[in-house]
Write an enzyme that holds these catalytic residues in place. Structure first.
Site, short mmCIF file in Angstrom:
data_model
loop_
_atom_site.label_atom_id
_atom_site.label_comp_id
_atom_site.label_asym_id
_atom_site.label_seq_id
_atom_site.Cartn_x
_atom_site.Cartn_y
_atom_site.Cartn_z
N ARG A 5 3.15 -9.63 -0.54
CA ARG A 5 3.21 -8.55 -1.54
C ARG A 5 4.13 -7.41 -1.13
O ARG A 5 4.46 -6.54 -1.93
CB ARG A 5 1.80 -8.02 -1.85
CG ARG A 5 1.11 -7.38 -0.69
CD ARG A 5 -0.38 -7.21 -0.93
NE ARG A 5 -0.75 -5.87 -1.33
CZ ARG A 5 -2.00 -5.42 -1.40
NH1 ARG A 5 -3.01 -6.24 -1.12
NH2 ARG A 5 -2.26 -4.21 -1.76
N ARG A 16 -10.75 3.28 -1.15
CA ARG A 16 -10.15 2.58 0.01
C ARG A 16 -10.33 3.49 1.23
O ARG A 16 -9.54 4.40 1.43
CB ARG A 16 -8.65 2.39 -0.22
CG ARG A 16 -8.27 1.38 -1.27
CD ARG A 16 -6.74 1.21 -1.29
NE ARG A 16 -6.32 0.06 -2.05
CZ ARG A 16 -5.92 0.11 -3.32
NH1 ARG A 16 -5.89 1.25 -3.96
NH2 ARG A 16 -5.53 -1.00 -3.93
N CYS A 35 -9.96 -4.44 -9.71
CA CYS A 35 -9.52 -3.17 -9.11
C CYS A 35 -8.10 -3.27 -8.56
O CYS A 35 -7.60 -2.33 -7.97
CB CYS A 35 -10.50 -2.71 -8.04
SG CYS A 35 -10.64 -3.88 -6.68
N ASN A 82 -4.22 -7.70 -6.32
CA ASN A 82 -3.02 -7.54 -5.47
C ASN A 82 -2.97 -8.65 -4.44
O ASN A 82 -1.94 -9.27 -4.19
CB ASN A 82 -3.04 -6.19 -4.74
CG ASN A 82 -3.16 -5.03 -5.69
OD1 ASN A 82 -2.82 -5.17 -6.86
ND2 ASN A 82 -3.65 -3.90 -5.22
N ASP A 83 -4.13 -8.89 -3.83
CA ASP A 83 -4.19 -9.94 -2.81
C ASP A 83 -4.37 -11.31 -3.44
O ASP A 83 -3.79 -12.28 -2.96
CB ASP A 83 -5.33 -9.65 -1.83
CG ASP A 83 -4.91 -8.62 -0.80
OD1 ASP A 83 -3.79 -8.74 -0.28
OD2 ASP A 83 -5.67 -7.68 -0.55
N ARG A 87 -15.48 0.93 -0.49
CA ARG A 87 -15.09 -0.35 0.13
C ARG A 87 -15.06 -0.15 1.64
O ARG A 87 -14.47 0.82 2.13
CB ARG A 87 -13.71 -0.77 -0.35
CG ARG A 87 -13.26 -2.04 0.36
CD ARG A 87 -11.98 -2.56 -0.16
NE ARG A 87 -10.84 -1.81 0.36
CZ ARG A 87 -9.59 -2.11 0.04
NH1 ARG A 87 -9.33 -3.07 -0.81
NH2 ARG A 87 -8.59 -1.42 0.55
N GLU A 104 -10.51 -11.80 -3.59
CA GLU A 104 -9.07 -11.61 -3.45
C GLU A 104 -8.39 -12.74 -2.68
O GLU A 104 -7.20 -12.70 -2.42
CB GLU A 104 -8.72 -10.25 -2.84
CG GLU A 104 -9.73 -9.68 -1.89
CD GLU A 104 -9.42 -8.26 -1.44
OE1 GLU A 104 -8.57 -7.58 -2.04
OE2 GLU A 104 -10.05 -7.83 -0.47
N HIS A 140 0.82 -1.22 0.00
CA HIS A 140 0.00 0.00 0.00
C HIS A 140 0.85 1.27 0.00
O HIS A 140 0.42 2.31 -0.50
CB HIS A 140 -0.99 -0.02 1.17
CG HIS A 140 -2.12 -0.97 0.90
ND1 HIS A 140 -2.09 -2.27 1.35
CD2 HIS A 140 -3.24 -0.84 0.16
CE1 HIS A 140 -3.18 -2.89 0.92
NE2 HIS A 140 -3.89 -2.06 0.20
C1 PEP Z 1 -6.37 -5.77 -4.11
O1 PEP Z 1 -6.07 -6.58 -3.22
O2 PEP Z 1 -6.11 -5.95 -5.32
C2 PEP Z 1 -7.07 -4.54 -3.77
C3 PEP Z 1 -7.55 -3.74 -4.69
O3 PEP Z 1 -7.13 -4.20 -2.45
P1 PEP Z 1 -5.87 -3.65 -1.63
O4 PEP Z 1 -4.77 -3.35 -2.58
O5 PEP Z 1 -6.31 -2.43 -0.91
O6 PEP Z 1 -5.56 -4.78 -0.71
MG MG Z 2 -6.91 -6.33 -1.28
#
Ligand code: PEP
Ligand code: MG
Length: 598
Positions: A484, A316, A521, A473-474, A352, A450, A209
């Site tokens: 990550r 977010r 996303c 991402n997750d 979210r 995710e 993040h």
């Molecule tokens: C993701 O996991 O791809 C996502 C959009 O949420 P975050 O990056 O906030 O975990």
């Molecule tokens: Mg996520």
């Protein structure tokens, strides 16, 4: 001072103007120049500033007070340790620390710098002790190398005591490039964009993040630069290249002019993309795709609009939640979400619910955990704190009266969680109805997919909601079992691994079978090499960081859906990421070669 130590520090000084390059992971594009400010893992490197002739004695007196305080603290510690453990060795270590405080040759050197160069005491002390530390570190003698830790310990104490005597506000007030071992997402969120020209850290990942926020802020960033906290000193001239993951100390005139050219190229490329700002993100053969923006802060709504996004696909909310460590009241949230909804109208916003946990931990809300990404995060935390959760859901429903608002839930891993979230939402809507509070009676509910378990039951989840949004991402981190935030395993963070691609395909089919739309996303949606595959798999919505909207729009408009579809079914037989990447690259190069070279 022993002769060999001064010899080594002379070599250090002679080399100090040479251009030195470090290579790491490029996580946020852009070029920045400025003086380094090292927020080190060992001790915060103090700023250097000039002191007047009349203040020199007061500076030296400050050091004497700090030394006396440090001595007292060490003696107290020694006493405590002695009483509790009776261990003579540990008590002896503190004796060594006390001896360091008595070493007049070191202190005289510090005083000499203050008098000779008329600089502040912290800076002189840091420089002298750091010189000793570098020499000890380079020594062949194991015993001497082990003394580094003692020097660092004592230096940290003295600097801390000195800083306690200074006015509270120690923030850097000039333009700088921040160097740190690690930064939290909230550190990054709190950065003053007018002063921080970029940052570089020793650890991190491109979907951490911290990196995501840097991209939203348009702040050049490079991570995974091991050793920079030791190699760079506050005040060093730096250039950061967030396109190629390079950090340069003392950039030469030639290097600076090369980078001027690169910056010009990038800005004219961005200008070209402005032309398509108002055109639709539909493929060359007419498939319409929604292209929206991810935001972390309210002020990004205008950036999203300015870049031609069709709404906010992911707000977010945790950064707003974590802003001052206090949870915002329902009213405060209603105001914030309503402003966002009005700002993005006539398009909509998907809010979210807070995804606290993982690398986003506000003080006081949850305890640090051994494996935070596998722990109490997202709905796992909010479903255990129903009062807090309901406050947010009520606020989201109320903001629905101000515009087109939808809600989605993060980190779902079971169907039961989806149903509980939905029931809570219905409960909140009934409460608002009973109380006669204005709210939206029909709000779309989305599930973030995710976690692999959620992907595998996406058909069951899809039956409960109005849309699915894939958090790649997750999803990638959990599918590949790769943290990550950890650059050491970045090679295994593979968006195009066949395992990930199979899950993506399953999720899209599950949603479409239930006649609901499916979006992405995660950062994969803004990776120009992955876009052809996501289009081919049939995703209906792409939500990307606001500055990436123009490039992704251009990519979408240049691709043929039919070609992407054919490619997506071809790669189903591929056995590795490289092979899939080659198929994607071929289509990307054919469709938007200019975009890839910029
Ligand atoms: C993701 O996991 O791809 C996502 C959009 O949420 P975050 O990056 O906030 O975990
Ligand atoms: Mg996520």
């Amino acid at each position: 001072m022993p002769g060999w130590i001064s010899f080594m520090s002379d070599i250090d000084k002679k080399n100090s103007r040479e251009e030195i390059r470090f290579s790491g992971l490029a996580v946020s594009p852009g070029i920045g120049t400025g003086k380094a400010f090292v927020h080190g893992a060992i001790a915060v490197e103090p700023e250097t500033y000039q002191v007047g002739q009349e203040d020199i004695e007061a500076e030296i007196a400050r050091m004497e007070v700090a030394l006396a305080d440090t001595r007292k603290q060490i003696e107290q510690l020694q006493d405590q340790v002695g009483r509790s453990s009776g261990n003579h060795r540990e008590v002896g270590i503190f004796d060594a620390h006390l001896l360091m405080l008595e070493d007049r040759s070191v202190l005289d050197e510090v005083v000499g710098i203050v008098r000779g160069e008329m600089v502040n005491i912290e800076s002189a002390l840091y420089r002298v002790i750091n010189n000793y530390i570098s020499v000890l570190r380079a020594s062949n003698d194991v015993y001497l190398r082990q003394r580094v830790i003692d020097f660092e310990d004592v230096m940290r104490r003295i600097l801390r005591n000195l800083s306690l005597m200074r006015p509270a506000d120690q923030r850097v007030r000039h333009e700088h490039i921040l160097i740190a071992h690690e930064l939290t997402p909230s550190d990054t969120a709190a950065m003053d964009r007018s002063l921080v020209m970029g940052f570089a850290t020793e650890v991190g990942g491109s979907t951490a993040h911290t990196a995501i926020i840097a991209r939203s802020l348009g702040l050049p960033a490079v991570v995974g630069l091991r050793g920079i906290c030791d190699a760079i000193h506050t005040g060093d001239a730096l250039l950061i290249d967030g396109y190629n993951g390079i950090l340069i100390i003392n950039p030469s005139a030639e290097t600076l002019s090369e980078y001027d050219v690169l910056a010009d190229e990038k800005s004219s490329a961005a200008k070209c993309l402005e032309e398509i700002r108002d055109s639709k993100p539909e493929t060359s053969d007419g498939r319409e795709i929604t292209l929206s923006a991810n935001i972390e802060f309210e002020h990004e709504v205008s950036i999203a609009k300015g870049n031609g996004a069709q709404g906010i696909g992911l707000y977010r909310t945790e950064f707003f939640y974590m802003h001052d460590g206090n949870m915002p009241s329902e009213e405060h949230q209603v105001e914030n979400y309503s402003r966002v909804a009005r700002g993005i109208a006539p398009d909509g916003v998907i809010i979210r619910t807070v995804d606290i946990g993982g690398d986003k931990l506000p003080d006081g809300l949850a305890e640090p955990e051994a494996n935070p990404f596998l722990g109490w995060r997202g709905v796992r935390l909010t479903l255990a704190r129903t009062e807090m959760f309901k406050t947010q859901i009520r606020a989201i429903l109320r903001a629905g009266a101000a515009g087109d608002v939808s809600v989605m839930f993060p980190m779902l891993s079971t169907l039961d969680e989806v149903q509980t979230c939905r029931h809570l939402l219905e409960e909140c809507a009934e409460e608002l109805e009973r109380e006669g509070v204005e709210h939206s009676r029909r709000i779309d509910i989305g599930a973030m997919i995710e976690v692999p378990s959620a992907a595998l039951i996406a058909d069951q989840i899809a039956a409960e909601v109005d849309f699915l949004s894939v958090g790649t991402n997750d999803l990638i981190q959990y599918t590949m079992a790769v943290d990550r935030v950890n650059d050491q395993v970045a090679d295994l963070y593979q968006p195009l691994n066949p395992a990930v691609v199979r899950l993506l395909k399953m999720i899209v089919s599950a949603g479409h079978d239930q006649d609901i739309w499916v979006g992405v996303c995660g950062e994969m949606a803004s990776d120009l090499l992955c876009v052809p595959l996501l289009v081919g798999l049939g995703f209906d919505e792409f939500s990307v960081s606001a500055p990436r909207v123009p490039a992704v729009k251009h990519a979408l408009r240049s691709l043929s859906y039919e070609q992407c579809k054919a490619m997506a079914s071809e790669v189903a037989a591929c056995s590795g990421q490289e092979e899939i990447l080659e198929h994607c690259r071929a289509l990307a190069v054919q469709s938007y070669p200019g975009l890839l070279s910029r």
